[in-house]
Design an enzyme around this catalytic site. Structure first.
Site, PDB file in Angstrom:
ATOM      1  N   TYR A  37      61.111  30.792  36.626  1.00 33.44           N
ATOM      2  CA  TYR A  37      59.912  31.480  36.951  1.00 33.44           C
ATOM      3  C   TYR A  37      59.604  31.618  35.960  1.00 33.44           C
ATOM      4  CZ  TYR A  37      55.989  33.267  40.273  1.00 33.44           C
ATOM      5  OH  TYR A  37      55.130  33.260  41.412  1.00 33.44           O
ATOM      6  N   GLY A 101      68.242  26.854  29.173  1.00 32.03           N
ATOM      7  CA  GLY A 101      68.169  26.845  30.333  1.00 32.03           C
ATOM      8  C   GLY A 101      68.992  25.818  31.449  1.00 32.03           C
ATOM      9  N   HIS A 123      58.379  19.089  30.225  1.00 32.07           N
ATOM     10  CA  HIS A 123      58.907  18.578  28.410  1.00 32.07           C
ATOM     11  C   HIS A 123      60.063  17.611  28.953  1.00 32.07           C
ATOM     12  CE1 HIS A 123      58.984  19.320  24.747  1.00 32.07           C
ATOM     13  NE2 HIS A 123      60.039  20.613  24.822  1.00 32.07           N
ATOM     14  N   GLY A 152      51.394  28.250  30.876  1.00 26.98           N
ATOM     15  CA  GLY A 152      51.396  27.921  32.629  1.00 26.98           C
ATOM     16  C   GLY A 152      50.561  28.737  32.750  1.00 26.98           C
ATOM     17  N   ASP A 207      54.598  17.148  21.248  1.00 30.15           N
ATOM     18  CA  ASP A 207      54.207  18.018  22.057  1.00 30.15           C
ATOM     19  C   ASP A 207      55.571  19.237  21.195  1.00 30.15           C
ATOM     20  OD1 ASP A 207      53.752  20.037  24.197  1.00 30.15           O
ATOM     21  OD2 ASP A 207      56.219  20.023  23.760  1.00 30.15           O
ATOM     22  N   GLU A 211      52.697  21.816  19.366  1.00 34.94           N
ATOM     23  CA  GLU A 211      53.560  23.257  19.192  1.00 34.94           C
ATOM     24  C   GLU A 211      53.947  23.899  17.783  1.00 34.94           C
ATOM     25  OE1 GLU A 211      55.590  23.757  23.217  1.00 34.94           O
ATOM     26  OE2 GLU A 211      57.149  23.187  21.578  1.00 34.94           O
ATOM     27  N   GLU A 243      36.548  37.432  10.526  1.00 36.87           N
ATOM     28  CA  GLU A 243      35.903  36.279   9.378  1.00 36.87           C
ATOM     29  C   GLU A 243      37.405  35.201   9.736  1.00 36.87           C
ATOM     30  OE1 GLU A 243      33.410  35.211   8.534  1.00 36.87           O
ATOM     31  OE2 GLU A 243      31.606  37.235   8.947  1.00 36.87           O
ATOM     32  N   GLU A 247      35.364  35.478  14.957  1.00 33.82           N
ATOM     33  CA  GLU A 247      35.048  34.461  15.345  1.00 33.82           C
ATOM     34  C   GLU A 247      34.979  33.044  15.443  1.00 33.82           C
ATOM     35  OE1 GLU A 247      30.605  33.094  12.137  1.00 33.82           O
ATOM     36  OE2 GLU A 247      31.991  34.421  11.722  1.00 33.82           O
TER      37      GLU A 247
END
Length: 347
Positions: A37, A101, A123, A152, A207, A211, A243, A247
């Site tokens: 989570y 993890g 992933h 997410g 990916d 990234e 700038e 913008e």
């Protein structure tokens, strides 16, 4: 359906051909266990729940993310469980922990991957680099992927606004014969705009390149370079930030998102058009070798190795905070904090 992207025809899946009701019918007997989570977990879990799917969350007890899940309405013992119990209860295990993890929890998850279950990723990292992660799923489960093309947080915000974030999907292993229906139903359920097909290897290489490239790494590098040049030439922090960043993010990128780069150019001054058309190719030529070097590092697994080594250390969070503070405490992003406060909608 088949659509042409430029001159290339691709198969895509839209909500029109695979509506939410069909997705709910496909998954009516499934228990979707969202494991983790942190970054992707909240958005995907909440969107699935709000769309009417049977969802539970697995998370480490006595953690900040457990408390966040409770705050978001997940009920301990009913829809919120520790990770192992969620693995046992779920028929589809959405493996949304960090890459590090996932490596740590894999022995527990693998134990509960009984025949016919589905293992879902957002992933391709763990499976693609299994020589480094050790993540090799059993042959009798479906192994599928839905990768929303954004954070997410964005996935959830766009869902609440009635919009959708485009996602890729992939099937690494179809043990049940139902993997395609399962993965597309999940893609619709989490709030995808449309779905385009890839494979685990292509997902992770694109990916990791994105990234480190235009999505995050390159854009910060370009911001910093232009800001520093303006400041070194006597421009104020406010002028340099507006700038360089404000913008772009507040005015021009929404125009690009709406109708493309040519349309954005057409809606700028003729002087801006001339300069952009003259300079975009030199910037491409200067940066392409860097992207080629980056892609090579991704392809050879070097970026995966760096990520695993760094993110598996016990002091990872402390080191991360140090590196993030370098950005946060820079003059450019301090100026940005003031500029954001001055936006009319924040007054």
């Amino acid at each position: 359906m088949k659509l042409k992207f430029g001159t290339v025809e691709e198969d895509v899946v839209t909500r029109e051909e695979f509506p939410l009701e069909k997705a709910k019918e496909v998954l009516k007997d499934e228990v979707i266990a969202v494991l983790g989570y942190g970054v992707q977990g909240p958005g995907q879990a909440l969107n699935l729940k709000d769309n009417g799917f049977n969802v539970i969350v697995g998370q480490r007890k006595n953690s900040k993310t457990w408390d966040k899940a409770v705050a978001d309405g997940w009920v301990p013992g009913e829809t919120l469980f520790d990770l192992e119990e969620a693995c046992e209860r779920g028929t589809i295990l959405q493996y949304l922990l960090s890459d590090a993890g996932q490596i740590a929890l894999w022995p527990t998850v693998k134990k509960h991957l009984t025949p016919g279950k589905a293992l879902y990723f957002s992933h391709g990292f763990g499976v693609t680099y299994n020589d480094q992660t050790g993540i090799v799923p059993p042959k009798d489960v479906d192994v599928i992927l839905v990768a929303p093309k954004g954070s997410g947080t964005s996935l959830r915000r766009m869902f609440v606004e009635g919009r959708g974030l485009n996602s890729s999907f992939a099937i690494h292993q179809d043990a049940t014969g139902k993997a395609r229906d399962r993965v597309i139903a999940l893609g619709i359920g989490v709030g995808s705009g449309y779905l385009f097909e890839t494979d685990f290897y292509k997902e992770v290489t694109s990916d990791l390149t994105g990234e480190r490239g235009t999505l995050m790494g390159a854009i910060q590098g370009i911001f910093a370079a232009q800001y520093e040049v303006l400041r070194e030439n006597g421009h104020s922090p406010s002028e340099a930030f507006n700038e360089t960043v404000e913008e772009l993010t507040q005015s021009l990128m929404p125009l690009v998102a709406e109708n493309g780069m040519d349309w954005m150019y057409a809606n700028c001054s003729t002087t801006a058009q001339r300069g952009a058309l003259d300079w975009w190719k030199p910037f491409r030529d200067a940066s392409k070798p860097v992207f080629e070097e980056l892609y090579k590092s991704v392809k050879e697994g070097k970026e995966a190795a760096k990520s695993i080594e760094s993110n598996s250390k016990s002091d990872y969070r402390e080191k991360l905070e140090e590196e993030l503070s370098e950005l946060r405490d820079s003059e450019m992003w301090k100026a940005g904090a003031v500029v954001r406060k001055l936006r009319p909608e924040n007054s």
